[in-house]
Motif scaffolding. Structure first.
Motif, PDB file in Angstrom:
ATOM      1  N   ASP A 102       0.859  -1.174   0.000  1.00  0.00           N
ATOM      2  CA  ASP A 102       0.000   0.000   0.000  1.00  0.00           C
ATOM      3  C   ASP A 102       0.901   1.231   0.000  1.00  0.00           C
ATOM      4  OD1 ASP A 102      -2.549   1.158   0.023  1.00  0.00           O
ATOM      5  OD2 ASP A 102      -2.522   1.406   2.198  1.00  0.00           O
ATOM      6  N   LYS A 103       0.317   2.374  -0.267  1.00  0.00           N
ATOM      7  CA  LYS A 103       1.047   3.641  -0.387  1.00  0.00           C
ATOM      8  C   LYS A 103       2.494   3.604   0.131  1.00  0.00           C
ATOM      9  CE  LYS A 103      -3.313   5.853   0.583  1.00  0.00           C
ATOM     10  NZ  LYS A 103      -3.781   4.607   1.211  1.00  0.00           N
ATOM     11  N   ASN A 104       2.656   3.702   1.433  1.00  0.00           N
ATOM     12  CA  ASN A 104       3.997   3.770   2.016  1.00  0.00           C
ATOM     13  C   ASN A 104       4.456   2.452   2.623  1.00  0.00           C
ATOM     14  OD1 ASN A 104       4.402   6.519   1.366  1.00  0.00           O
ATOM     15  ND2 ASN A 104       3.040   7.091   3.047  1.00  0.00           N
ATOM     16  N   ILE A 105       3.734   1.387   2.325  1.00  0.00           N
ATOM     17  CA  ILE A 105       4.119   0.051   2.812  1.00  0.00           C
ATOM     18  C   ILE A 105       4.645  -0.715   1.608  1.00  0.00           C
ATOM     19  CG2 ILE A 105       3.307  -2.076   3.892  1.00  0.00           C
ATOM     20  CD1 ILE A 105       1.123  -0.376   5.256  1.00  0.00           C
TER      21      ILE A 105
ATOM     22  N   TYR B  37       1.263  -5.378  12.021  1.00  0.00           N
ATOM     23  CA  TYR B  37       0.561  -4.177  11.559  1.00  0.00           C
ATOM     24  C   TYR B  37       0.021  -4.365  10.146  1.00  0.00           C
ATOM     25  CZ  TYR B  37       0.681  -0.401  14.925  1.00  0.00           C
ATOM     26  OH  TYR B  37       0.406   0.419  15.988  1.00  0.00           O
ATOM     27  N   HIS B  38       0.828  -4.954   9.274  1.00  0.00           N
ATOM     28  CA  HIS B  38       0.410  -5.211   7.895  1.00  0.00           C
ATOM     29  C   HIS B  38      -0.882  -6.025   7.890  1.00  0.00           C
ATOM     30  CE1 HIS B  38       0.311  -7.426   4.056  1.00  0.00           C
ATOM     31  NE2 HIS B  38       0.974  -6.397   3.539  1.00  0.00           N
ATOM     32  N   ARG B  39      -0.905  -7.080   8.695  1.00  0.00           N
ATOM     33  CA  ARG B  39      -2.094  -7.944   8.738  1.00  0.00           C
ATOM     34  C   ARG B  39      -3.312  -7.158   9.222  1.00  0.00           C
ATOM     35  NH1 ARG B  39      -4.495 -10.411  12.687  1.00  0.00           N
ATOM     36  NH2 ARG B  39      -2.733 -10.257  14.142  1.00  0.00           N
TER      37      ARG B  39
END
Length: 150
Positions: A33-36, A140-142
């Motif tokens: 995602d955006k900044n991930i 956090y991702h999950r």
């Protein structure tokens, strides 16, 4: 010290396995995602490669050959295969640490990884911190990206 390290690596590799298992939708393991920029799947591959190389191959002479670039470029590996890789890594790490004599901890680690030489215990502590850093990112991702499909 060896027993403490074994206990911590086992605990945190089992947490990694639980995090990967907790994804409701397998395809979300590979979302960014955006900044991930790194998916949970790629972080998992990175941790498995990192520990298999630095503990398995370097301290345990397992013969593991690391392909670090693939840890970040491979995609869509089945969740079951990621879990198998974590389980295998957990066994290797525990086996190598269980056979490491306590005095080896104060010896120089066989590779220069950073700017300077370091002791094996220093690097094993660094590696668990690295594991836990990425474990937190996966958690956090999950929670951010494993969304339910409507």
């Amino acid at each position: 010290m060896i027993e403490s390290l074994r206990s911590l690596y086992n605990r945190d590799l089992n947490k990694l396995k639980a995090e990967i298992e907790a994804y409701q939708h397998e395809e979300n393991l590979w979302k960014t995602d955006k900044n991930i920029s790194n998916s949970a799947g790629n972080l998992c591959l990175h941790l498995v490669g990192n520990l298999s190389h630095f503990i398995g191959a370097q301290l345990g002479n397992t013969g593991y050959v690391r392909h670090r670039e693939l840890e970040f470029s491979l995609k869509d590996i089945p969740k079951a295969e990621l879990i198998e890789k974590i389980e295998a890594t957990t066994i290797i790490v525990d086996s190598v640490l269980s056979q490491l004599p306590e005095e080896a901890l104060k010896e120089e680690y066989p590779l220069v990884v950073f700017e300077d030489k370091m002791t094996t215990d220093f690097f094993l502590i660094h590696l668990i911190a690295h594991l836990d850093y990425h474990l937190g990112q996966i958690n956090y991702h999950r929670r951010l990206l494993d969304l339910h499909h409507e």
